[in-house]
Design an enzyme around this catalytic site. Structure first.
Site, PDB file in Angstrom:
ATOM      1  N   HIS A 170       0.820  -1.205   0.000  1.00 43.44           N
ATOM      2  CA  HIS A 170       0.000   0.000   0.000  1.00 43.44           C
ATOM      3  C   HIS A 170       0.860   1.265   0.000  1.00 43.44           C
ATOM      4  CE1 HIS A 170      -3.883   2.000   0.623  1.00 43.44           C
ATOM      5  NE2 HIS A 170      -3.230   2.843   1.403  1.00 43.44           N
TER       6      HIS A 170
ATOM      7  N   LYS B 155      -8.160  12.951  -6.659  1.00 43.79           N
ATOM      8  CA  LYS B 155      -7.531  11.641  -6.501  1.00 43.79           C
ATOM      9  C   LYS B 155      -8.603  10.608  -6.192  1.00 43.79           C
ATOM     10  CE  LYS B 155      -3.848   9.239  -3.970  1.00 43.79           C
ATOM     11  NZ  LYS B 155      -3.029   9.251  -2.753  1.00 43.79           N
TER      12      LYS B 155
ATOM     13  N   SER C  44      -8.509   3.438  -2.692  1.00 44.69           N
ATOM     14  CA  SER C  44      -9.325   2.300  -2.253  1.00 44.69           C
ATOM     15  C   SER C  44      -9.371   2.185  -0.738  1.00 44.69           C
ATOM     16  CB  SER C  44      -8.754   1.006  -2.840  1.00 44.69           C
ATOM     17  OG  SER C  44      -7.426   0.833  -2.380  1.00 44.69           O
ATOM     18  N   HIS C  45     -10.480   1.641  -0.245  1.00 41.18           N
ATOM     19  CA  HIS C  45     -10.591   1.213   1.155  1.00 41.18           C
ATOM     20  C   HIS C  45     -11.315  -0.132   1.163  1.00 41.18           C
ATOM     21  CE1 HIS C  45     -10.207   3.093   5.353  1.00 41.18           C
ATOM     22  NE2 HIS C  45      -9.032   3.122   4.737  1.00 41.18           N
TER      23      HIS C  45
ATOM     24  N   HIS D 249     -10.267  -3.612   1.830  1.00 37.19           N
ATOM     25  CA  HIS D 249     -10.204  -4.578   2.930  1.00 37.19           C
ATOM     26  C   HIS D 249     -10.948  -4.081   4.175  1.00 37.19           C
ATOM     27  CE1 HIS D 249      -7.469  -6.584   0.292  1.00 37.19           C
ATOM     28  NE2 HIS D 249      -6.990  -7.413   1.204  1.00 37.19           N
TER      29      HIS D 249
ATOM     30  N   ASP E  37      -6.343   6.916 -11.358  1.00 32.04           N
ATOM     31  CA  ASP E  37      -6.666   5.492 -11.491  1.00 32.04           C
ATOM     32  C   ASP E  37      -6.640   4.799 -10.137  1.00 32.04           C
ATOM     33  OD1 ASP E  37      -3.965   5.521 -11.018  1.00 32.04           O
ATOM     34  OD2 ASP E  37      -3.383   4.398 -12.784  1.00 32.04           O
TER      35      ASP E  37
ATOM     36  N   GLY F  20      -3.378   8.513  -8.188  1.00 26.53           N
ATOM     37  CA  GLY F  20      -3.983   7.184  -8.199  1.00 26.53           C
ATOM     38  C   GLY F  20      -3.569   6.333  -7.027  1.00 26.53           C
ATOM     39  N   ASN F  21      -3.925   5.074  -7.117  1.00 23.05           N
ATOM     40  CA  ASN F  21      -3.751   4.147  -6.017  1.00 23.05           C
ATOM     41  C   ASN F  21      -3.741   2.738  -6.597  1.00 23.05           C
ATOM     42  OD1 ASN F  21      -5.985   2.551  -3.875  1.00 23.05           O
ATOM     43  ND2 ASN F  21      -3.995   3.163  -3.134  1.00 23.05           N
TER      44      ASN F  21
END
Length: 719
Positions: free
Chosen positions: A47, A89, A92-93, A95, A488, A525-526
């Site tokens: 991460h 931007k 994700s979150h 999990h 992205d 992005g991430n």
């Protein structure tokens, strides 16, 4: 408190492989302390370090005359003219949201908002792209309700309007939902704040809420697959407070006006560790922290817990010492903690002191610069088998199958839980196509969209990656916006499996090709990897968030059709049914190849739509469900029936790319057809908007009956 001994099991529980631990030993020349092990674990996880993806991310086009700041900061910054910039931007979150849906989704929203206002921008819009398991799965309803409630609970209380997003369902997400959060804000182009520390002996200041034990180990969890011990991971999910975040934003923006801020970094993944290391690394400085001064809300917190806590609503800043009193007064006014917890130092060290003991003494550059970087083996996704015959179907039956599926039914049950009108600058709410926000005090507006078709990416990662960008481009174009740039959110399974890594590489190649051809550089992005449960991966889901600029209100293309409007289809129709929505929803099949994306045609057709916007009364791009679904959605949104000339299944439900459905008056249609002919662009009349029925060839149904199905199916399945 006695620190635990460093054992192979402890190393493994921190997500570090034996060779990675050996690298740590080589760097520091001794066994790490428990706190140091936690710091390395946080900084070297997927991460924070992007160790499996860096090699490929570097190939993405990130520059353009419109780009003020590309990837590497808290968010990307793009020029929108008149001395203004849009900052945005997506992140994700996933999990956390699967383990604890409400707080996981809420803190995902909180984190992405901080990324934006950390840069000096006031948030003006949010979006979310959500992927869940099949509706009949025992956990899906709980996840949908919890996630939607969490997004609404945080965003509504904070006071940012929702501009749009996506909600999809597929069995591949049964054990691992995806929650991708997007935020955008406005700033003066010459007043952007960055995270690189500068100056030796400058105070490092902790701002915002107090530190607790919530979220300890959250970033490390993002580098692990799920298994049947998932419930044990609940304490790694953070808890959010949107009212504190609102005060934090106002305090930060006020403080930025004083000139006191040298650099600023949101405390997100890995909390104090990641924020301090990033600030030092970017400024080529070391950092010394004294944890005795960290404001804590729990008793007897250890150095390990303080360094790895992911408690929300916190910032780290480097401030000008002469303006310290002024800065503290701002935070006192907003009733937020303000504590000097350290200083910048000339040496390349990351020094952590607690209760008079040195808990960590590490070379700071090694934590980021020397993080492992892998060129993982990958296998290209094999070419898809040719599509087996698809039988002709009754077109009304096909349409009903789509509009009663939670994938394509109206999502108002979701959007109505989000505040879409707060700040009073919303020009178009979620529903059809891109959301639009006016740029307050100007004639300009910004359009926002989020797109990907995961089944395309699984069948053909390169074309699927291209298609995600192309669809975002079309969604912006269809409302009259000039696409500016993209962010992205790359969601994939375990990169240690060559076939998964192959999906990632192919998607990156397709995305890179498309953003270059369509002048939509990636500015932020991430990457979210290891989205697997018990070895079963999600569909590859590289979500593309995109922003477009509308220069004046009269450039906005509407979505309202009227009685007598002609239906024009711009673009070439071959009837591509491979991996189509019809195939999945009617025949329970996912075979064939993804549609081919002709980027030259996409650019040419998009330019044509924008150039001739004044002749177009309503427009939508053709994607999932093809002409039939696009025509129904335009008709249903205005309460006017539609007659399509064809009843041919491939013509109605094919998902060829680079296509738009246009509604306009007869004389405007005539002019558009002449102009398209001159430009060598395929265009044809496919029907008209009239009456109170939906008719395709010889099949028809009352619009009101279909509308009831369309508007009631989502809530019936999942509410």
């Amino acid at each position: 408190m006695q620190e635990p001994a460093i054992t192979p099991d402890l190393i493994d529980s921190h997500g570090l492989k034996p060779d990675e631990y050996q690298r740590i030993l080589d760097i520091i020349g001794r066994e790490p302390t428990f706190t140091e092990l936690g710091i390395f674990s946080a900084m070297w996880n997927e991460h924070c370090s992007y160790k499996s993806s860096k090699k490929w991310l570097r190939t993405l086009p990130t520059d353009g005359p419109q780009v003020i700041c590309g990837p590497g900061e808290n968010a990307g910054v793009v020029d929108i003219g008149d001395g203004q910039a849009v900052v945005f931007k997506m992140e994700s979150h996933n999990h956390p949201s699967y383990i604890e849906p409400y707080q996981g989704a809420a803190t995902g929203v909180g984190g992405i908002l901080r990324d934006v206002f950390t840069m000096g921008a006031r948030p003006i819009a949010s979006m979310n792209a959500l992927s869940f398991g099949e509706p009949s799965h025992p956990k899906t309803r709980q996840l949908v309700n919890g996630v939607v409630e969490g997004i609404g609970g945080y965003g509504n209380a904070f006071g940012v309007p929702c501009a749009g997003g996506e909600v999809r369902f597929h069995p591949a997400y049964n054990g691992n939902c995806l929650v991708n959060a997007f935020a955008a804000g406005l700033a003066d182009a010459d007043k952007i704040f960055y995270s690189a520390a500068s100056g030796v002996g400058m105070p490092v200041v902790y701002l915002g809420a107090k530190t607790g034990r919530d979220g300890v180990g959250g970033a490390t969890m993002a580098s692990a697959e799920f298994d049947d011990t998932i419930e044990e991971k609940r304490p790694t999910v953070q808890v959010g407070d949107p009212f504190t975040e609102k005060r934090l934003m106002e305090a930060c923006l006020e403080l930025m006006q004083t000139g006191a801020v040298i650099s600023i970094q949101d405390m997100g993944a890995a909390g104090l560790t990641c924020s301090a290391v990033e600030m030092g690394d970017k400024g080529n400085l070391g950092v010394r922290l004294n944890l005795d001064d960290v404001p804590c809300r729990e008793e007897a917190m250890t150095a390990y817990e303080m360094m790895l806590s992911e408690s929300q609503e916190r910032m780290l800043m480097v401030l000008k010492p002469e303006l310290e009193a002024e800065a503290k007064a701002v935070f006192d006014k907003w009733d937020l903690d303000f504590a000097i917890v350290g200083e910048t130092i000339a040496e390349d060290r990351f020094l952590i002191v607690h209760n008079g003991e040195t808990k960590a003494d590490l070379p700071l550059k090694a934590l980021s610069g020397n993080a492992p970087e892998y060129d993982r083996p990958w296998e290209p996704t094999p070419p898809a088998e040719p599509l087996a015959d698809v039988p002709q179907i009754d077109p009304i039956d096909g349409l009903k199958a789509l509009i009663t599926s939670p994938n394509y039914a109206a999502k108002q049950w979701v959007y109505e839980q989000y505040d879409t009108m707060v700040m009073a600058d919303t020009a178009r709410t979620p529903g059809i196509g891109s959301g639009i926000m006016r740029v307050h005090g100007t004639d300009k507006a910004l359009a926002f969209t989020s797109d990907v078709t995961p089944r395309y990416v699984r069948a053909n990662p390169v074309e699927g990656g291209k298609q995600a960008v192309a669809e975002a481009y079309r969604n912006l174009t269809a409302v009259g916006a000039t696409p500016l740039a993209t962010t992205d959110n790359l969601n994939f399974g375990n990169p240690e499996k060559p076939e998964i890594m192959g999906q990632f590489v192919g998607a990156i190649q397709g995305i890179g090709e498309a953003v270059a051809a369509l002048n939509m550089p990636i500015v932020s992005g991430n990457v979210s990897l290891y989205n697997e449960t018990d070895g079963a991966a999600i569909l590859p889901t590289p979500t593309i968030g995109a922003v477009g600029l509308i220069a004046t209100p009269d450039h906005i293309i509407g979505t309202e059709v009227r009685e007598g409007h002609v239906a024009l289809l711009l673009g070439e129709t071959t009837g591509h049914l491979g991996q189509s929505a019809l195939l999945a929803e009617v025949f329970n099949r996912e075979d064939g190849d993804a549609p081919t994306v002709d980027l030259e045609a996409e650019a040419k057709h998009g330019d044509f739509i924008r150039t001739h916007a004044k002749y177009i009364k309503a427009c939508t791009d053709l994607g999932d469900g093809g002409l039939a679904l696009a025509a129904f959605e335009l008709a249903e949104g205005s309460g006017v029936g539609v007659v399509l000339d064809s009843d041919d299944t491939p013509t109605l439900f094919g998902e060829d790319q680079a296509r738009y459905l246009i509604a306009c008056n007869f004389d405007q249609a005539e002019w558009l057809m002449i102009e398209a002919g001159r430009a060598g662009i395929p265009i044809q009349s496919v029907g008209r908007f009239t009456g109170d029925c939906v008719r395709m060839g010889g099949a028809e149904a009352p619009l009101a009956d279909l509308s009831d199905l369309y508007r009631g199916s989502f809530a019936a399945a999942l509410a």
